[in-house]
Design a protein around this motif. Structure first.
Motif, mmCIF file in Angstrom:
data_model
loop_
_atom_site.group_PDB
_atom_site.id
_atom_site.type_symbol
_atom_site.label_atom_id
_atom_site.label_comp_id
_atom_site.label_asym_id
_atom_site.label_seq_id
_atom_site.Cartn_x
_atom_site.Cartn_y
_atom_site.Cartn_z
ATOM 1 N N GLY A 364 -25.182 18.501 -8.558
ATOM 2 C CA GLY A 364 -24.532 17.877 -7.401
ATOM 3 C C GLY A 364 -23.535 16.813 -7.803
ATOM 4 O O GLY A 364 -22.450 16.702 -7.215
ATOM 5 N N ALA A 365 -23.885 16.020 -8.798
ATOM 6 C CA ALA A 365 -22.976 14.966 -9.256
ATOM 7 C C ALA A 365 -21.705 15.569 -9.844
ATOM 8 O O ALA A 365 -20.599 15.107 -9.571
ATOM 9 C CB ALA A 365 -23.679 14.094 -10.295
ATOM 10 N N LYS A 366 -21.866 16.619 -10.652
ATOM 11 C CA LYS A 366 -20.689 17.257 -11.241
ATOM 12 C C LYS A 366 -19.772 17.821 -10.161
ATOM 13 O O LYS A 366 -18.542 17.680 -10.235
ATOM 14 C CB LYS A 366 -21.123 18.378 -12.189
ATOM 15 C CG LYS A 366 -21.711 17.912 -13.501
ATOM 16 C CD LYS A 366 -22.042 19.133 -14.359
ATOM 17 C CE LYS A 366 -22.569 18.746 -15.720
ATOM 18 N NZ LYS A 366 -22.866 19.938 -16.547
ATOM 19 N N GLU A 401 -5.539 16.887 -16.774
ATOM 20 C CA GLU A 401 -6.026 18.261 -16.820
ATOM 21 C C GLU A 401 -7.410 18.351 -17.464
ATOM 22 O O GLU A 401 -8.217 19.202 -17.113
ATOM 23 C CB GLU A 401 -5.046 19.131 -17.593
ATOM 24 C CG GLU A 401 -3.681 19.256 -16.934
ATOM 25 C CD GLU A 401 -2.764 20.160 -17.742
ATOM 26 O OE1 GLU A 401 -3.243 20.785 -18.701
ATOM 27 O OE2 GLU A 401 -1.567 20.220 -17.425
ATOM 28 N N LYS A 402 -7.682 17.461 -18.423
ATOM 29 C CA LYS A 402 -8.924 17.577 -19.195
ATOM 30 C C LYS A 402 -10.105 16.860 -18.565
ATOM 31 O O LYS A 402 -11.258 17.166 -18.865
ATOM 32 C CB LYS A 402 -8.700 17.006 -20.603
ATOM 33 C CG LYS A 402 -7.756 17.831 -21.461
ATOM 34 C CD LYS A 402 -7.614 17.217 -22.845
ATOM 35 C CE LYS A 402 -6.757 18.073 -23.754
ATOM 36 N NZ LYS A 402 -6.589 17.454 -25.091
ATOM 37 N N ARG A 403 -9.833 15.896 -17.694
ATOM 38 C CA ARG A 403 -10.892 15.011 -17.212
ATOM 39 C C ARG A 403 -12.068 15.763 -16.585
ATOM 40 O O ARG A 403 -13.228 15.499 -16.869
ATOM 41 C CB ARG A 403 -10.296 14.005 -16.221
ATOM 42 C CG ARG A 403 -11.285 12.990 -15.689
ATOM 43 C CD ARG A 403 -11.846 13.430 -14.350
ATOM 44 N NE ARG A 403 -12.618 12.387 -13.715
ATOM 45 C CZ ARG A 403 -13.360 12.583 -12.629
ATOM 46 N NH1 ARG A 403 -13.418 13.792 -12.091
ATOM 47 N NH2 ARG A 403 -14.020 11.598 -12.090
ATOM 48 N N ALA A 409 -18.842 19.219 -19.001
ATOM 49 C CA ALA A 409 -19.534 19.375 -20.284
ATOM 50 C C ALA A 409 -20.768 18.486 -20.413
ATOM 51 O O ALA A 409 -21.553 18.637 -21.359
ATOM 52 C CB ALA A 409 -18.561 19.072 -21.427
ATOM 53 N N VAL A 410 -20.965 17.563 -19.487
ATOM 54 C CA VAL A 410 -22.112 16.653 -19.570
ATOM 55 C C VAL A 410 -23.411 17.435 -19.383
ATOM 56 O O VAL A 410 -23.546 18.237 -18.456
ATOM 57 C CB VAL A 410 -21.998 15.547 -18.504
ATOM 58 C CG1 VAL A 410 -23.285 14.714 -18.449
ATOM 59 C CG2 VAL A 410 -20.797 14.644 -18.797
ATOM 60 N N THR A 415 -27.181 12.808 -20.036
ATOM 61 C CA THR A 415 -27.308 11.908 -18.879
ATOM 62 C C THR A 415 -28.588 11.089 -18.967
ATOM 63 O O THR A 415 -28.588 9.869 -18.728
ATOM 64 C CB THR A 415 -27.300 12.725 -17.578
ATOM 65 O OG1 THR A 415 -26.142 13.547 -17.553
ATOM 66 C CG2 THR A 415 -27.292 11.806 -16.371
ATOM 67 N N ASN A 416 -29.665 11.750 -19.318
ATOM 68 C CA ASN A 416 -30.938 11.030 -19.387
ATOM 69 C C ASN A 416 -30.995 10.087 -20.586
ATOM 70 O O ASN A 416 -31.675 9.055 -20.538
ATOM 71 C CB ASN A 416 -32.095 12.036 -19.426
ATOM 72 C CG ASN A 416 -32.220 12.775 -18.095
ATOM 73 O OD1 ASN A 416 -31.718 12.297 -17.071
ATOM 74 N ND2 ASN A 416 -32.880 13.922 -18.104
#
Length: 444
Positions: A364-366, A401-403, A409-410, A415-416
């Motif tokens: 959801g965050a992505k 473009e890359k952001r 890719a995370v 994240t944890n």
């Protein structure tokens, strides 16, 4: 004094500029300007409007000398108060007659400016922009008037509990460092600032070497090169900047209550964070979205507002600066709900530290962070603001473009790991302005 946008002609509807295309569709040109450097340009000829954003990197409030806190802000308030052979009234009339919007602002790190103009007035608009930076008048009567405005603004801010909480939190997180001082100055320091101080700041901090410019709108590269050179080539080559040391914030763990006889407690809380160039920036951004940065999608909003109705809003955010970083949050709640709010925020922070987020929360965050990114480029001024921010962080034109790919890719593990690194619930520093029930200071 013009630290917010003004002089915007009623007929100039910048907000509808047809730039709703995805960010990746933008053609960002890098225009070399003789004697100045590079300018990023995005052409859009659908409306006869040009937006210019600029910054003098490293020339923000952190450059204020001790005893002259507020100097950079004072300068920002003076640059449209007359320049060259135009006194304040004549300068303002010229802007108004030509529907030119000109404003300046200051952060801890950088000194920024913004100009918007109709295409037909571009030559005079660039001339006035350059004049305001190269030859500000700093006339005595205008200095006195702007000084009074700054003092009035400081007095007014003292009546805003949320501002008091943020200011005091920063002072405790950065003892002895420039980031602990208020950007707008203090009642004791603004009166001490002289005309010589204002002129010396402008002479020392504004240079071609730390100037960053972006232009968006109805103009081509050849004309950008000509007009930018005319406006900024007179600046000195290099700025004279005071070195600002890096510092890891040291907010004291615990609660400090500043007593105010008001019905609501304004709470600022935070921890040391990360800088923008940290390799964990994107995983940390995803983590923050789930914790408190995602509005109604965040855990804190769900627990504090939706389930218990303790507050209208609660949020967290990463706050990167050139020399430090923070993870900051805030909540405003009734005095009798302050303790419950703090307990829940602390509990959810600990829970995320210990157990991380779920795969569904990551997804959801992505989706939000990537899907909302093009909306940041929906108007010409917004495009200029985004590109200036990208340049200030030192990224290349292909960052746009890359952001989203960096976000995609995370991984859950990354994240944890960021949650483990940044979310120490017992180390949170709380500052409460109000008269909260059942809470007393645990730190001085």
């Amino acid at each position: 004094m013009n630290v917010t946008v003004k002089h915007l002609a009623a007929g100039v509807v910048l907000t509808v500029l047809a730039f709703v295309a995805p960010a990746r569709a933008m053609d960002i040109q890098v225009v070399p300007v003789q004697g100045v450097g590079q300018v990023w340009l995005v052409e859009n000829h659908s409306l006869p409007i040009i937006a210019v954003d600029l910054a003098f990197k490293g020339a923000g409030a952190a450059q204020d000398p001790d005893g002259k806190v507020g100097l950079a802000t004072f300068v920002s308030g003076m640059l449209d108060e007359g320049a060259g052979d135009l006194d304040s009234q004549a300068f303002q009339k010229r802007l108004s007659d030509l529907s030119i919007s000109l404003s300046f602002s200051v952060g801890q790190d950088d000194f920024a400016g913004s100009m918007k103009t109709l295409t037909e007035n571009r030559e005079e608009a660039f001339r006035l922009l350059g004049l305001s930076i190269n030859a500000p008048r700093f006339d005595a009567a205008d200095i006195d008037r702007v000084r009074d405005q700054l003092i009035a603004a400081i007095n007014e801010s003292e009546q805003r509990p949320a501002t008091v909480a943020s200011r005091e939190w920063a002072a405790r997180a950065y003892p002895g460092h420039a980031y602990g001082r208020p950007v707008g100055g203090r009642l004791q320091t603004i009166p001490a600032i002289t005309r010589a101080d204002l002129a010396a700041f402008a002479d020392a901090k504004f240079a071609r070497g730390n100037l960053i410019i972006v232009v968006v709108g109805d103009i081509d590269a050849a004309e950008v090169s000509k007009l930018v050179a005319g406006a900024f080539a007179p600046l000195p080559e290099k700025p004279n900047l005071i070195p600002v040391p890096d510092m890891v914030a040291v907010p004291p763990a615990g609660i400090l209550v500043i007593d105010r006889p008001i019905p609501q407690s304004n709470i600022v809380f935070g921890l040391p964070g990360i800088k923008r160039d940290d390799p964990e920036w994107f995983p940390a951004s995803v983590m923050n979205y789930v914790l408190g940065g995602g509005g109604f999608a965040s855990r804190l909003m769900d627990e504090v507002r939706e389930k218990r109705g303790l507050a209208y809003s609660v949020r967290t955010g990463l706050s990167p600066q050139d020399h430090s970083g923070l993870l900051l949050g805030s909540v405003g709640t009734r005095n009798d709900s302050a303790k419950d709010s703090i307990d829940i925020i602390r509990r959810e922070t600990a829970k995320m530290h210990d157990s991380g987020i779920t795969a569904a929360e990551l997804d959801g965050a992505k989706k939000y962070l990537t899907g909302s990114y093009p909306l940041a480029f929906d108007t010409s001024p917004n495009i200029a603001a985004q590109l200036l921010a990208i340049r200030l962080e030192g990224f290349a034109t292909d960052y746009v473009e890359k952001r989203n790919g960096y976000i995609e890719a995370v991984t859950l593990e990354q994240t944890n790991a960021s949650a483990k690194r940044l979310l120490d619930a017992e180390a949170i520093s709380w500052l409460v302005v109000g008269r909260p029930t059942g809470i007393s200071s645990t730190v001085k």
